[in-house]
Write a protein that holds these residues in place. Structure first.
Motif, PDB file in Angstrom:
ATOM      1  N   ALA A 143       0.836  -1.202   0.000  1.00  0.00           N
ATOM      2  CA  ALA A 143       0.000   0.000   0.000  1.00  0.00           C
ATOM      3  C   ALA A 143       0.869   1.250   0.000  1.00  0.00           C
ATOM      4  CB  ALA A 143      -0.934  -0.008   1.218  1.00  0.00           C
ATOM      5  N   ALA A 144       1.962   1.214   0.764  1.00  0.00           N
ATOM      6  CA  ALA A 144       2.884   2.343   0.782  1.00  0.00           C
ATOM      7  C   ALA A 144       3.551   2.524  -0.578  1.00  0.00           C
ATOM      8  CB  ALA A 144       3.948   2.130   1.866  1.00  0.00           C
ATOM      9  N   ALA A 145       3.833   1.408  -1.264  1.00  0.00           N
ATOM     10  CA  ALA A 145       4.473   1.478  -2.576  1.00  0.00           C
ATOM     11  C   ALA A 145       3.561   2.129  -3.603  1.00  0.00           C
ATOM     12  CB  ALA A 145       4.874   0.075  -3.033  1.00  0.00           C
ATOM     13  N   THR A 146       2.305   1.703  -3.642  1.00  0.00           N
ATOM     14  CA  THR A 146       1.398   2.259  -4.638  1.00  0.00           C
ATOM     15  C   THR A 146       1.067   3.721  -4.338  1.00  0.00           C
ATOM     16  OG1 THR A 146      -0.474   1.289  -3.425  1.00  0.00           O
ATOM     17  CG2 THR A 146       0.400   0.053  -5.297  1.00  0.00           C
ATOM     18  N   GLN A 147       0.946   4.067  -3.047  1.00  0.00           N
ATOM     19  CA  GLN A 147       0.714   5.466  -2.701  1.00  0.00           C
ATOM     20  C   GLN A 147       1.933   6.306  -3.056  1.00  0.00           C
ATOM     21  OE1 GLN A 147      -2.129   7.041  -1.555  1.00  0.00           O
ATOM     22  NE2 GLN A 147      -0.913   8.880  -2.019  1.00  0.00           N
ATOM     23  N   GLY A 148       3.114   5.758  -2.802  1.00  0.00           N
ATOM     24  CA  GLY A 148       4.345   6.472  -3.143  1.00  0.00           C
ATOM     25  C   GLY A 148       4.472   6.708  -4.631  1.00  0.00           C
ATOM     26  N   TYR A 149       4.062   5.715  -5.436  1.00  0.00           N
ATOM     27  CA  TYR A 149       4.149   5.910  -6.895  1.00  0.00           C
ATOM     28  C   TYR A 149       3.100   6.899  -7.373  1.00  0.00           C
ATOM     29  CZ  TYR A 149       5.750   4.903 -11.552  1.00  0.00           C
ATOM     30  OH  TYR A 149       6.306   5.050 -12.790  1.00  0.00           O
ATOM     31  N   HIS A 150       1.926   6.866  -6.775  1.00  0.00           N
ATOM     32  CA  HIS A 150       0.915   7.880  -7.091  1.00  0.00           C
ATOM     33  C   HIS A 150       1.481   9.276  -6.848  1.00  0.00           C
ATOM     34  CE1 HIS A 150      -2.879  10.165  -6.854  1.00  0.00           C
ATOM     35  NE2 HIS A 150      -2.370  10.686  -5.754  1.00  0.00           N
ATOM     36  N   ASP A 151       2.105   9.476  -5.703  1.00  0.00           N
ATOM     37  CA  ASP A 151       2.669  10.786  -5.370  1.00  0.00           C
ATOM     38  C   ASP A 151       3.774  11.178  -6.362  1.00  0.00           C
ATOM     39  OD1 ASP A 151       0.953  10.723  -3.222  1.00  0.00           O
ATOM     40  OD2 ASP A 151       2.500  10.244  -1.742  1.00  0.00           O
ATOM     41  N   TYR A 152       4.560  10.194  -6.775  1.00  0.00           N
ATOM     42  CA  TYR A 152       5.619  10.437  -7.751  1.00  0.00           C
ATOM     43  C   TYR A 152       5.036  10.886  -9.087  1.00  0.00           C
ATOM     44  CZ  TYR A 152       9.335   9.132 -11.102  1.00  0.00           C
ATOM     45  OH  TYR A 152      10.261   9.122 -12.122  1.00  0.00           O
ATOM     46  N   VAL A 153       3.986  10.217  -9.547  1.00  0.00           N
ATOM     47  CA  VAL A 153       3.355  10.592 -10.815  1.00  0.00           C
ATOM     48  C   VAL A 153       2.745  11.988 -10.720  1.00  0.00           C
ATOM     49  CG1 VAL A 153       1.521  10.023 -12.458  1.00  0.00           C
ATOM     50  CG2 VAL A 153       2.956   8.207 -11.521  1.00  0.00           C
ATOM     51  N   VAL A 154       2.124  12.293  -9.602  1.00  0.00           N
ATOM     52  CA  VAL A 154       1.543  13.628  -9.412  1.00  0.00           C
ATOM     53  C   VAL A 154       2.633  14.694  -9.494  1.00  0.00           C
ATOM     54  CG1 VAL A 154       0.464  15.156  -7.709  1.00  0.00           C
ATOM     55  CG2 VAL A 154      -0.481  12.878  -8.123  1.00  0.00           C
ATOM     56  N   SER A 155       3.757  14.451  -8.841  1.00  0.00           N
ATOM     57  CA  SER A 155       4.864  15.407  -8.875  1.00  0.00           C
ATOM     58  C   SER A 155       5.423  15.576 -10.279  1.00  0.00           C
ATOM     59  CB  SER A 155       5.972  14.940  -7.922  1.00  0.00           C
ATOM     60  OG  SER A 155       7.118  15.765  -8.021  1.00  0.00           O
ATOM     61  N   GLU A 156       5.610  14.464 -10.984  1.00  0.00           N
ATOM     62  CA  GLU A 156       6.178  14.529 -12.334  1.00  0.00           C
ATOM     63  C   GLU A 156       5.233  15.209 -13.317  1.00  0.00           C
ATOM     64  OE1 GLU A 156       9.294  13.629 -13.609  1.00  0.00           O
ATOM     65  OE2 GLU A 156       9.731  13.654 -11.464  1.00  0.00           O
ATOM     66  N   THR A 157       3.930  14.980 -13.188  1.00  0.00           N
ATOM     67  CA  THR A 157       3.003  15.628 -14.115  1.00  0.00           C
ATOM     68  C   THR A 157       2.921  17.133 -13.861  1.00  0.00           C
ATOM     69  OG1 THR A 157       1.136  15.005 -12.677  1.00  0.00           O
ATOM     70  CG2 THR A 157       1.584  13.602 -14.589  1.00  0.00           C
ATOM     71  N   ALA A 158       3.098  17.538 -12.597  1.00  0.00           N
ATOM     72  CA  ALA A 158       3.129  18.981 -12.302  1.00  0.00           C
ATOM     73  C   ALA A 158       4.344  19.623 -12.955  1.00  0.00           C
ATOM     74  CB  ALA A 158       3.148  19.215 -10.791  1.00  0.00           C
ATOM     75  N   GLN A 159       5.495  18.945 -12.874  1.00  0.00           N
ATOM     76  CA  GLN A 159       6.704  19.456 -13.521  1.00  0.00           C
ATOM     77  C   GLN A 159       6.578  19.399 -15.036  1.00  0.00           C
ATOM     78  OE1 GLN A 159      10.543  18.253 -11.471  1.00  0.00           O
ATOM     79  NE2 GLN A 159       9.105  16.887 -10.413  1.00  0.00           N
ATOM     80  N   LEU A 160       5.903  18.358 -15.532  1.00  0.00           N
ATOM     81  CA  LEU A 160       5.669  18.236 -16.970  1.00  0.00           C
ATOM     82  C   LEU A 160       4.862  19.424 -17.482  1.00  0.00           C
ATOM     83  CD1 LEU A 160       5.606  16.591 -19.654  1.00  0.00           C
ATOM     84  CD2 LEU A 160       3.528  15.476 -18.767  1.00  0.00           C
ATOM     85  N   GLN A 161       3.849  19.821 -16.741  1.00  0.00           N
ATOM     86  CA  GLN A 161       3.006  20.929 -17.168  1.00  0.00           C
ATOM     87  C   GLN A 161       3.826  22.213 -17.305  1.00  0.00           C
ATOM     88  OE1 GLN A 161       1.790  23.833 -15.384  1.00  0.00           O
ATOM     89  NE2 GLN A 161       0.608  24.425 -17.188  1.00  0.00           N
ATOM     90  N   LYS A 162       4.677  22.487 -16.330  1.00  0.00           N
ATOM     91  CA  LYS A 162       5.485  23.712 -16.365  1.00  0.00           C
ATOM     92  C   LYS A 162       6.518  23.666 -17.493  1.00  0.00           C
ATOM     93  CE  LYS A 162       5.027  24.548 -11.382  1.00  0.00           C
ATOM     94  NZ  LYS A 162       5.741  24.601 -10.090  1.00  0.00           N
ATOM     95  N   ALA A 163       7.201  22.532 -17.627  1.00  0.00           N
ATOM     96  CA  ALA A 163       8.237  22.421 -18.652  1.00  0.00           C
ATOM     97  C   ALA A 163       7.630  22.426 -20.055  1.00  0.00           C
ATOM     98  CB  ALA A 163       9.045  21.144 -18.435  1.00  0.00           C
TER      99      ALA A 163
END
Length: 380
Positions: A143-163
């Motif tokens: 559960a911690a792994a899947t939540q951690g990957y969700h958070d990672y994808v959220v962070s990367e998509t936010a950076q993707l939007q800016k870049a």
């Protein structure tokens, strides 16, 4: 369903064409760890007629899907879909080949989809009785792994939007030099989350399709359409609308990422399939064929796959510490191999990489993808 862009899962044709001889196909290794209950076995035989799962109903719990193709040249892919997304898939299973993937299936009704077949969608049912559940410790870790990957994808998509906005602003301004400079740095944030790109649905081809993956070139959109305008055409005529759509699609992806959820096997399967794609088709230079920024993509793909592995590592180490240790060493080998191509804040032009070096890179990535393919079977 609109097909997502093609991903190479098994085969050597692309490498042979480029004169590269790296091994391109490996067994999936989806077995339960010693002492664990075996996953329920389901066979998906793809053919011109269809891809009916056998059995079509299973109890909740871990399931190993064995995908086979006896003779079909027309149908080479099978997907398990549920909740509006692809949960697991195997592509390019040409006549005579077979492969497999594992998932933990919850009660409900799912679909098995095989594009191109006379009957391309079949019902697959998971009952709410039977099956096995992870131990409490494993369940917490996963559960911690899947939540951690969700958070990672959220962070990367936010950076993707800016870049991406930096990139598209240059495109709209007609500034070729600025757009070329911003292209690769924007794409790394998309390539880093590509292990779960299938969960993005139609957004994946809209954002990242290559010309080979579209039936109508006039409807081609996304990064690679603008890449062609920059490096092949030498001008940005008509690209404002494409840039606007790219911004809109990335914004939609950012919203989608906030609510997307994943399961452990989905992370493992996605990471393994992506690295197989890197070692077979991407290594030939077909991804960024106009800009030759492929090494940026490779590094981002490795980073994204490594993130998935690191999050799953505690649960994996509890079941198979030797595999966890082997994967850590092979991730290090690939990362160190890519490091020699660093140039400033990025990477060298891929056009300058020799065939010998491409073959070495393919070998190292394939050596990582093979044991990584075993992880899904350990964490379901």
């Amino acid at each position: 369903m609109t097909p997502t862009r093609t991903r190479v899962a098994c085969g050597v044709a692309a490498l042979a064409t480029a004169g590269l001889l790296a091994s391109a196909c490996s067994g999936s290794g989806q077995q339960a760890a010693p002492g664990d209950p075996a996953p329920t076995a389901v066979t998906i035989e793809i053919s011109d007629a269809g891809c009916g799962p056998n059995p079509a109903t299973v109890p909740t719990g871990p399931v190993n899907f064995a995908v086979t193709n006896a003779a079909s040249a027309k149908v080479t892919e099978a997907e398990v879909q549920g909740g509006g997304k692809i949960l697991g898939e195997k592509e390019n299973i040409t006549a005579g080949l077979d492969s497999s993937f594992s998932l933990r299936m919850e009660p409900g009704t799912y679909s098995v989809y095989c594009p191109g077949a006379a009957k391309d969608t079949w019902t697959f049912t998971v009952s709410g009785t039977g099956g096995t559940a992870p131990t409490a410790a494993a369940d917490t870790s996963l559960a911690a792994a899947t939540q951690g990957y969700h958070d990672y994808v959220v962070s990367e998509t936010a950076q993707l939007q800016k870049a991406t906005k930096t990139f598209t602003d240059a495109v709209r301004a007609g500034n070729v030099a600025a757009a070329e400079k911003a292209f690769a740095p924007a794409r790394v944030h998309y390539e880093s989350i590509e292990p779960v790109a299938e969960s993005f649905g139609d957004l994946d081809p809209a954002i990242d399709a290559r010309i080979d993956d579209v039936d109508d070139p006039t409807r081609w959109t996304g990064f690679h359409r603008i890449e062609k305008a920059l490096w092949a055409d030498g001008n940005l005529d008509g690209m404002t609308a494409i840039a606007d759509k790219l911004d809109a699609d990335v914004a939609t992806l950012e919203d989608k990422a906030a609510t997307n959820t994943y399961q452990p096997a989905e992370l493992a399967n996605g990471a393994s399939d992506l690295l197989t794609e890197v070692s077979t088709s991407k290594v030939t230079g077909e991804e960024d064929r106009y800009s030759h920024t492929d090494l940026w993509d490779f590094a981002a793909n490795i980073d994204g796959a490594r993130k998935a592995f690191e999050l799953l590592q505690p649960a994996l180490a509890a079941k198979d510490p030797d595999l966890a240790q082997q994967l850590e060493a092979r991730f290090t080998d690939v990362t160190q191999g890519l490091a020699k191509y660093r140039s400033g804040d990025g990477y060298q032009d891929y056009g300058a990489v020799t065939d010998t070096d491409k073959r070495s890179l393919a070998d190292s990535v394939n050596a990582l993808a093979e044991p990584l393919s075993q992880v899904a079977g350990k964490v379901v």
